[in-house]
Design an enzyme around this catalytic site. Structure first.
Site, mmCIF file in Angstrom:
data_model
loop_
_atom_site.group_PDB
_atom_site.id
_atom_site.type_symbol
_atom_site.label_atom_id
_atom_site.label_comp_id
_atom_site.label_asym_id
_atom_site.label_seq_id
_atom_site.Cartn_x
_atom_site.Cartn_y
_atom_site.Cartn_z
ATOM 1 C CB CYS A 120 -0.976 0.014 1.174
ATOM 2 S SG CYS A 120 -0.259 -0.286 2.773
ATOM 3 C CB CYS A 121 1.376 4.128 -1.660
ATOM 4 S SG CYS A 121 0.215 4.119 -3.030
ATOM 5 N N GLY A 122 -0.195 5.880 0.040
ATOM 6 C CA GLY A 122 -1.190 6.787 0.584
ATOM 7 C C GLY A 122 -2.597 6.548 0.053
#
Lengths: 189, 153
Positions: A120-122
Site C-alpha cells: 500500500c501507499c497513501g
C-alpha cells in the site's frame, strides 16, 4: 493460482447482514493474487476487515510515514512493516519510486515466507500501481493489460504517463527470486 | 521483441476472491491466460451464449440470459438484468464445486459490476466500498446503487 482469500462471512441474506457488522475495506482495496492485496492507507474504520485477512507483511511505499494508528495496528497484530518509500536525498514525495524500491518490494512480494502480504501507499494509486505493474511485467502480462489495470486504480484521467514509463523501463531481470509463492511459479513457467 | 509471448488477460480482468474471477467476453488471445486459472466454469451473462473456446474444452459453460447492455451515453440507462438473474448467478459462482469460476458479460462492466456488487453485499461490505469498486470499472448512477442496496430486502 491467481486467487486471493478474502474472508468469507458465510452470510447470504441481507437480514443476516443487518445484524452483522459492516466491513469497510481500505480505499482502493483489491486482491492482486492469492493472499496478495493492494490498497491505500488503512484507517481505523478498516481494521476489523484487515484483521480477517491475517496479513503478515505490509509493504509501505509512500514517502510519508503512516498514521500512528496504523503502525499500532501492525504492532498489535504481529505484522512486519516494511517502509520502502523513504526518499533519497533531494527527492520529492511526488517523484516516481526508485528502481531500488521496486526491486525491494518485488522481492518481498515474491517471497513465500512473507505471505499474506499487503502492498500500500497513501491512496493505493501510483506507487502501489507501479509495483503491481512491474509484478505483472514479471508475470509476462502485455503492456496494454497492465496499463489497463493501473488505470483502473489511478482513476479516470488520473493515469500518470511517468508511472507507465517507469513500468516499461524497469528491468525485471534485477529482481532475485528465491522461494516464490505457488501462483508465481505456475504463471511464469 | 523477445520470443516469449506476452500474456493477455481479458479486458477488465480481476480477481474477486479465492476461486472467483471477473472480466469481459473472453477472446482467443485470452485463452493462455485463462488456462492458467485452471477454470472449472465460465459463466456468461449476455444475450447469447459463448461458443466454447479452443483450449478450454474441459470447462463447463453456463449461459445466463440478459438483455443487451445499454449505451452509457443515454441519459437514463436501464438495467439489463433482474434481481432473479443476479441470484441465479450468485448461486453458481459461490458453488465450491464449480470454482474456480470466471464470470463475465459482454464488456466486463455494467452487468458484471452489478453481480459482483451484490456478491460483496452478501459479504457485508459497506455499500460505499461496493460502489467504489463498481466505479473502478464503469460509471454508475442511482439506478445501479439502488439495485445493489435493495437486492436482498
Amino acid at each position: 493460482m491467481q486467487e486471493a482469500e478474502i474472508p468469507e462471512t458465510g452470510l447470504v441474506n441481507l437480514s443476516d447482514i443487518k445484524s452483522h457488522n459492516i466491513f469497510i475495506p481500505p480505499l482502493n482495496f483489491a486482491p492482486v493474487q492469492r493472499q496478495l492485496y493492494r490498497c491505500g492507507e488503512p484507517t481505523v474504520l478498516n481494521f476489523e476487515f484487515l484483521q480477517l485477512l491475517k496479513i503478515r507483511t505490509v509493504v509501505w511505499l509512500a514517502a510519508e510515514d503512516p498514521k500512528d494508528a496504523f503502525l499500532a495496528f501492525t504492532d498489535n497484530n504481529d505484522i512486519s512493516f516494511e517502509h520502502l518509500g523513504i526518499l533519497a536525498e533531494g527527492a520529492n514525495p511526488w517523484d516516481d519510486i526508485t528502481d531500488y524500491t521496486i526491486k525491494a518490494a518485488l522481492e518481498i512480494l515474491l517471497d513465500k515466507s512473507r505471505y499474506p502480504v499487503m502492498v500500500c501507499c497513501g491512496m493505493g494509486r501510483h506507487r502501489t500501481g507501479t509495483v503491481v505493474g512491474c509484478l505483472r511485467k514479471l508475470q509476462g502480462w502485455s503492456f496494454a493489460s497492465l496499463v489497463d489495470e493501473y488505470g483502473r486504480f489511478a482513476g479516470p484521467k488520473g493515469e500518470r504517463v511517468s508511472v507507465e514509463m517507469k513500468i516499461e523501463q524497469f528491468d525485471t531481470s534485477v529482481v532475485q527470486v528465491f522461494d516464490p509463492p505457488e501462483w508465481y511459479i505456475k504463471t511464469t513457467s | 521483441m523477445s520470443s516469449v509471448s506476452l500474456i493477455a488477460p481479458p479486458v477488465r480482468y480481476s480477481c474477486v476472491t479465492k476461486g472467483i474471477y471477473r472480466g469481459s467476453y473472453p477472446l482467443e488471445r485470452n485463452v493462455d491466460f485463462l488456462k492458467g486459472l485452471r477454470l472449472k466454469t465460465i459463466v456468461t451473462i449476455a444475450p447469447d451464449p459463448l461458443a466454447p473456446l479452443d483450449g478450454l474444452e474441459n470447462v463447463e459453460y453456463i449461459h445466463i440470459e440478459s438483455a443487451a447492455e445499454q449505451s452509457k451515453s443515454k441519459k437514463k440507462r436501464g438495467l439489463p438484468i433482474s434481481s432473479e438473474t443476479v441470484k441465479q448467478a450468485l448461486d453458481i459462482i459461490q458453488d465450491p464445486e464449480r470454482q474456480p469460476v470466471y464470470v463475465h458479460c459482454l464488456n466486463g462492466a455494467q452487468v458484471t459490476c452489478l453481480v459482483i456488487g451484490c456478491y460483496r453485499r452478501t459479504k457485508c461490505w459497506s455499500l460505499n466500498s461496493v460502489l467504489a469498486e463498481f466505479g473502478r470499472y464503469t460509471d454508475y448512477d442511482r439506478v445501479e446503487s439502488q439495485f445493489i442496496e435493495t437486492l436482498f430486502t
